[in-house]
Scaffold this active site. Structure first.
Site, PDB file in Angstrom:
ATOM      1  N   TYR A 118      -8.990   0.748  -1.708  1.00  0.00           N
ATOM      2  CA  TYR A 118      -7.633   0.711  -2.245  1.00  0.00           C
ATOM      3  C   TYR A 118      -6.735   0.356  -1.071  1.00  0.00           C
ATOM      4  CZ  TYR A 118      -3.248   2.051  -4.482  1.00  0.00           C
ATOM      5  OH  TYR A 118      -1.972   2.039  -5.018  1.00  0.00           O
TER       6      TYR A 118
ATOM      7  N   SER B  93      -3.146  -0.012   0.661  1.00  0.00           N
ATOM      8  CA  SER B  93      -1.775   0.480   0.648  1.00  0.00           C
ATOM      9  C   SER B  93      -0.981  -0.289   1.695  1.00  0.00           C
ATOM     10  CB  SER B  93      -1.753   1.988   0.960  1.00  0.00           C
ATOM     11  OG  SER B  93      -0.428   2.443   1.097  1.00  0.00           O
TER      12      SER B  93
ATOM     13  N   LEU C 276       3.609   7.664  -0.949  1.00  0.00           N
ATOM     14  CA  LEU C 276       2.855   8.413  -1.950  1.00  0.00           C
ATOM     15  C   LEU C 276       1.360   8.120  -1.810  1.00  0.00           C
ATOM     16  CD1 LEU C 276       2.680  10.163  -4.514  1.00  0.00           C
ATOM     17  CD2 LEU C 276       3.084   8.072  -5.853  1.00  0.00           C
ATOM     18  N   GLU C 277       1.007   6.858  -1.622  1.00  0.00           N
ATOM     19  CA  GLU C 277      -0.400   6.488  -1.459  1.00  0.00           C
ATOM     20  C   GLU C 277      -0.992   7.127  -0.206  1.00  0.00           C
ATOM     21  OE1 GLU C 277       0.133   2.073  -3.511  1.00  0.00           O
ATOM     22  OE2 GLU C 277       0.189   2.339  -1.322  1.00  0.00           O
ATOM     23  N   LEU C 278      -0.224   7.144   0.891  1.00  0.00           N
ATOM     24  CA  LEU C 278      -0.704   7.747   2.141  1.00  0.00           C
ATOM     25  C   LEU C 278      -0.940   9.237   1.965  1.00  0.00           C
ATOM     26  CD1 LEU C 278      -1.332   7.545   5.174  1.00  0.00           C
ATOM     27  CD2 LEU C 278       1.116   7.888   5.617  1.00  0.00           C
TER      28      LEU C 278
END
Length: 607
Positions: free
Chosen positions: A426, A428, A499-501
């Site tokens: 994924y 980011s 948010l992804e981190l």
């Protein structure tokens, strides 16, 4: 020199015994005189103005000649002097100053003009023997050593040994000779030279342990500070004239008589083994301790019960020396030398022995042959081993990424068979044109098309109408790796990238089924990092994109990134794409570089 004179005097007596037979056949003539040359034990020294004497060297060995027996045999002793520049000796005219007493010629006192060569001649009607000696009269400025010391003694000092805590009486040498010549009782003054060697203590020494008793010096309790050189000056009156001379005694302190005096062997010890080697020179060291005794001592080696002088094999010899001297106790060393040591020498018996008047000790030396190692072969083997280790170290240091990738491709576990994740990666990134272009045209293309990974990109794979937060967390949870592309605009507050981190770090910390990979697209100042990014940077490795240098699939960037990505078994296309790494492990084949470059160029062109 003394033994030489004894031999010559013996030959002279034999010749004298047959001289009457020779004289019967001819007229009586002046006897031939045997000239033994000049006595070489050193000139007699006397200080000008002091009393002194010379003793005829012919009587230095009473077993050959003594004064009483020669007088009984009709021999007379005459003294002559050879003045400087003369060839003929002249008889000495005796006077009150120059007088003869048995075998001695007295000078009372000595004058500077007395220096020169003197001859003492022993003769009778049928035989004659003579020997020369020199007299040196010293001036006072030649012998004065300090304002408080007497002139240096011209005769070698007498040696006296006194044990610690014991006593002894010191008698001035030649005092009895002066007593016979004096008209009254002589007086003696004692001096002790200090440690500096230039000043003296004159009696009394301010010590109750040393007191003068008439002419002698009584030492009651010997101490270490009492040793050294003692001078005694003798003064006497002869025919109205005061005369004097000085003698010296060297006093040495030794260990007390009460300590054991038996000798002992210090080396070799009972369990010591000497390692020897064939065809070499072997040294066997023996050391013995000899406590002080006024007697002889001996240290020696025996080989098979025989001393070295009785061996017919001249390969054996010894060297003796004194190692240490401490208050009379001495440590002596005897080294047995064996030239060209052979195998049969191992079976011999080597014994070291020590002996004095109080005891005897012997000890056997144990030998062991040294194992001979093939030095050339061993050295070559070690050299080759070190060279190979160095070569492997250099190869690993240069090609460690290739080695690691090759190992993973052969022995690594494909994670697709061990979990139920949907995506491999994924990605980011910051939502702007430059980072997005890099992600879509470079990262996604190489990961999917060249390396065969399944890639999830939110903006591409999410369905319309869904909740961003829920879908983001769902995509991160269904991925094996979270690839974070770092740039100055990444992880700003309230952004989807942040948010992804956070989701990736929480998933990595809680379940351990997700790993976060940091890819630095552009340098980011540390003060601009959010807290989650700083925590991730401490624990994770950072893969740096270096622009054009990182575009080739064989670049360090893609190799380093592949190490962090899940393991993939190589397909035919992947084998072609990774031929660069395989070729490097096979001594860097030149053909692999061309094929890999062509593959990457073709892929970029088609895209």
């Amino acid at each position: 020199m003394a033994s030489f004179i004894s031999t010559l005097l013996f030959l002279f007596m034999v010749a004298a015994s047959i001289s009457p037979a020779i004289s019967q056949s001819s007229e009586p003539t002046e006897p031939m005189c045997y000239d033994w040359g000049e006595f070489n034990d050193g000139a007699v020294s006397v200080i000008e103005g002091e009393a002194g004497w010379m003793s005829c060297p012919l009587f230095s060995h009473p077993s050959v000649y003594n004064y009483t027996s020669t007088q009984s045999a009709g021999h007379n002793l005459f003294w002559y002097r050879l003045p400087e520049g003369h060839d003929l000796e002249q008889p000495i005219t005796y006077s009150l100053r120059l007088s003869k007493d048995r075998e001695r010629l007295w000078l009372q006192p000595a004058h500077a003009t007395d220096s020169g060569q003197y001859i003492c001649m022993l003769r009778n009607k049928s035989s004659c023997s003579k020997i020369a000696m020199r007299l040196k009269v010293l001036q006072h400025d030649e012998v004065i050593q300090g304002p408080s010391c007497p002139p240096l003694a011209t005769v070698a000092p007498a040696q006296v040994v006194i044990p610690q805590q014991e006593g002894k009486i010191l008698n001035c040498p030649n005092l009895q000779d002066a007593t016979k010549m004096a008209d009254s009782k002589p007086t003696v003054t004692w001096y002790h030279v200090k440690k500096d060697g230039l000043t003296c203590d004159r009696y009394p020494f301010w010590s109750p342990n040393r007191q003068q008793k008439e002419a002698s010096l009584q030492v009651y309790v010997m101490m270490d500070s009492y040793q050294g050189l003692y001078y005694c000056t003798v003064r006497y009156l002869r025919r109205g004239q005061v005369l004097n001379f000085t003698r010296s005694i060297n006093v040495t302190v030794v260990y007390p008589s009460s300590v054991p005096k038996e000798p002992s062997i210090l080396n070799p010890t009972w369990d010591q083994v000497f390692t020897v080697k064939r065809d070499t020179k072997v040294r066997l060291v023996c050391r013995g301790l000899f406590p002080y005794l006024n007697s002889s001592w001996e240290i020696w080696w025996t080989v098979d019960g025989k001393t070295l002088d009785k061996l017919t094999d001249h390969r054996f010899s010894k060297v003796n020396r004194q190692v240490k001297y401490d208050y009379g106790d001495r440590i002596e060393e005897s080294v047995l030398l064996i030239q060209d040591f052979q195998a049969e020498d191992l079976s011999r018996e080597y014994n070291c022995s020590v002996r004095n008047d109080r005891g005897f000790e012997t000890r056997r030396a144990q030998l062991k042959e040294e194992v001979s190692l093939p030095s050339v072969e061993l050295g070559c083997g070690l050299g080759v081993t070190l060279l190979l280790m160095l070569l492997l170290f250099v190869l690993y240091h240069v090609f460690w990424l290739e080695l690691l990738l090759l190992y993973r491709s052969w022995f690594g576990t494909d994670e697709r068979h061990t979990d139920d994740k949907e995506y491999d990666v994924y990605i980011s990134y910051a939502r702007n044109s430059e980072e997005e272009q890099f992600v879509l045209s470079t990262l996604r293309r190489v990961l999917e098309n060249e390396l065969g990974y399944s890639v999830c990109i939110f903006d591409r794979d999410s369905l319309p109408g869904g909740t961003i937060t829920d879908e983001t967390l769902s995509f991160v949870a269904r991925s094996r790796r979270l690839l974070v592309v770092l740039s100055p605009g990444y992880a700003s507050q309230g952004s989807q990238a942040l948010l992804e981190l956070k989701a990736g770090i929480d998933g990595m910390a809680l379940g351990g089924h997700l790993r976060v990979i940091l890819v630095q697209y552009k340098p980011v100042h540390r003060q601009g990092w959010v807290r989650e990014l700083r925590r991730a940077r401490v624990a994770l490795a950072l893969v740096r994109w270096q622009g054009d240098k990182s575009k080739e699939l064989s670049s360090r960037f893609w190799k380093r990134l592949r190490v962090e990505l899940p393991v993939r078994r190589l397909s035919s296309r992947e084998v072609e794409g990774s031929s660069k790494e395989v070729a490097l492990m096979r001594l860097m084949s030149q053909n692999s570089t061309n094929s890999q470059t062509g593959l990457i160029s073709s892929t970029v062109k088609n895209h």
